[in-house]
Design a protein around this motif. Structure first.
Motif, mmCIF file in Angstrom:
data_model
loop_
_atom_site.group_PDB
_atom_site.id
_atom_site.type_symbol
_atom_site.label_atom_id
_atom_site.label_comp_id
_atom_site.label_asym_id
_atom_site.label_seq_id
_atom_site.Cartn_x
_atom_site.Cartn_y
_atom_site.Cartn_z
ATOM 1 N N ARG A 278 0.834 -1.199 0.000
ATOM 2 C CA ARG A 278 0.000 0.000 0.000
ATOM 3 C C ARG A 278 0.874 1.257 0.000
ATOM 4 O O ARG A 278 1.836 1.355 0.758
ATOM 5 C CB ARG A 278 -0.914 0.022 1.223
ATOM 6 C CG ARG A 278 -1.981 -1.058 1.218
ATOM 7 C CD ARG A 278 -2.930 -0.865 2.397
ATOM 8 N NE ARG A 278 -3.951 -1.890 2.442
ATOM 9 C CZ ARG A 278 -3.845 -3.045 3.070
ATOM 10 N NH1 ARG A 278 -2.712 -3.332 3.689
ATOM 11 N NH2 ARG A 278 -4.833 -3.920 3.073
ATOM 12 N N TYR A 335 1.615 -7.816 0.017
ATOM 13 C CA TYR A 335 0.255 -7.337 -0.074
ATOM 14 C C TYR A 335 -0.405 -7.643 -1.409
ATOM 15 O O TYR A 335 -1.574 -7.327 -1.609
ATOM 16 C CB TYR A 335 0.208 -5.829 0.201
ATOM 17 C CG TYR A 335 0.465 -5.502 1.644
ATOM 18 C CD1 TYR A 335 -0.456 -5.847 2.630
ATOM 19 C CD2 TYR A 335 1.639 -4.885 2.033
ATOM 20 C CE1 TYR A 335 -0.216 -5.573 3.960
ATOM 21 C CE2 TYR A 335 1.893 -4.594 3.370
ATOM 22 C CZ TYR A 335 0.956 -4.943 4.326
ATOM 23 O OH TYR A 335 1.200 -4.665 5.645
ATOM 24 N N MET A 341 -6.660 -4.360 -1.274
ATOM 25 C CA MET A 341 -5.848 -3.358 -1.960
ATOM 26 C C MET A 341 -6.238 -3.260 -3.429
ATOM 27 O O MET A 341 -6.297 -2.177 -4.005
ATOM 28 C CB MET A 341 -4.366 -3.693 -1.851
ATOM 29 C CG MET A 341 -3.467 -2.579 -2.378
ATOM 30 S SD MET A 341 -1.720 -2.950 -2.205
ATOM 31 C CE MET A 341 -1.510 -4.232 -3.434
#
Length: 375
Positions: A278, A335, A341
């Protein structure tokens, strides 16, 4: 160059005709319009859009071997509007579906794919994502699928009135200095095989995907292939900046000359941005105020198989999210395995190993209005 491409294309077309598709699962008809799928794929994304498309990464490979006929059919039968497959050359220039350039993880075979003939790799049986040799209820094993046979399968779902599903073909480039693969030659071969089907509705249901560095630039790319945006479903460019830019949260897309020249291409293009965490340097691309093309992202399952493969198919890095695993390196955060996300970004398309899970999350946010695909 063009003469050599034509000669090798003729050879490949002759090879491809011996590998016709076998429909292994019952074909369930689609209510979606192919034109509606591609229209939504390549439109300029807006923050309030109520439809994010899904693409089943390598087909439904939670159950079936990746890139297999079973995996493709199961995804389409589950009404996932697109599937993404991986195209590679064998030593004798047959185009087959394989994510990895080595075949040990995917099958009972071994060695480099580009050093083996099609007949050699056909001796291998495909494995599921847990490494088990796959057999269906009738005891049949799964084999490496040719691109030609994959097109034949897709043709079973595409109707004369334009309904059906879409196949995104990830054209893989060379993985090392010994790999002779030229990605534009491989894409040209795919285009030749598709053209030989003489099925305009099928052609519109096929979208090609290339790395920006492999496509080089608009002029060179169009000169070296017969890509025609009026005859093919579209083109996706994977334009991930270099590692230093990704690490820099202040990275400015306006300084990315490769991205900029494809952003103003005179035909529909979609960019795929694969974030690692992120707020990394790719976040700015999703809010790029001068965006003129579609945007996509990718979410993968980090659970199995252990490790995360890179785009060259060098599977796998030392990474897993299974606390019971004995893999070296233990649990490493990544991630790319976080669907939230992918969902929060302003995207038209999410390619994912978990289309059912991501689809449920999108529906909860009011961003999975697939009714738009029927009109």
């Amino acid at each position: 160059m063009r003469a050599s491409l034509i000669c090798t294309s003729i050879v490949a077309l002759c090879l491809s005709f011996h590998a016709r598709a076998e429909t292994l699962l019952q074909v369930k008809s689609s209510q979606y319009l192919v034109s509606a799928i591609t229209r939504n794929m390549f439109r300029l994304p807006t923050p309030d859009q109520d439809l994010v498309l899904l693409s089943a990464h390598r087909g439904s490979w939670e159950v079936y071997p990746e890139n297999s006929a079973y995996a493709l059919q199961d995804a389409w039968n589950s009404q996932i509007e697109t599937v993404e497959v991986d195209a590679r050359f064998t030593a004798d220039k047959e185009v087959v579906l394989s994510h990895d350039y080595r075949i040990e993880r995917e099958s009972t075979g071994s060695g480099l794919l580009y050093e083996q003939s099609y007949s050699q790799i056909q001796q291998a049986d495909l494995r599921d994502r847990h490494g088990r040799v796959f057999k269906d209820a009738q005891g049949r094993t799964a084999k490496f699928l040719t691109f030609s046979a994959a097109l034949d399968l897709l043709a079973q779902y595409v109707t004369d009135d334009g309904r059906g599903y879409v196949m995104i073909v990830d054209v893989k480039g060379a993985v090392d200095d010994q790999d002779p693969t030229d990605p534009t030659e491989l894409m040209q071969r795919c285009l030749d095989i598709l053209a030989a089907k003489r099925n305009p509705q099928l052609s519109k249901a096929v979208v090609f995907k290339l790395k920006g560095k492999d496509a080089v630039d608009v002029g060179t790319f169009l000169h070296r292939t017969t890509y025609d945006p009026n005859a093919i479903g579209g083109l996706i460019i994977v334009e991930n900046p270099d590692d230093d830019s990704v690490k820099d949260s202040n990275n400015d897309p306006h300084q990315d000359t490769v991205y900029d020249q494809w952003n103003v291409a005179p035909f529909p293009v979609q960019f795929e941005m694969n974030q690692f965490y992120r707020g990394d340097g790719l976040q700015a691309y999703f809010g790029y105020v001068d965006q003129k093309q579609g945007l996509a992202t990718y979410h993968e399952s980090n659970y199995y198989p252990e490790g995360v493969a890179n785009s060259a198919g060098k599977c796998c890095f030392g990474h897993n999210t299974d606390p019971t695993s004995n893999a070296p390196g233990g649990i490493v955060p990544d991630y790319r395995g976080d669907p939230e996300m992918a969902i929060v970004n302003r995207t038209n398309l999410i390619t994912t190993d978990w289309p059912d899970v991501v689809g449920d999350m999108l529906r909860a946010l009011g961003r999975r209005n697939t009714g738009e695909l029927s009109r």
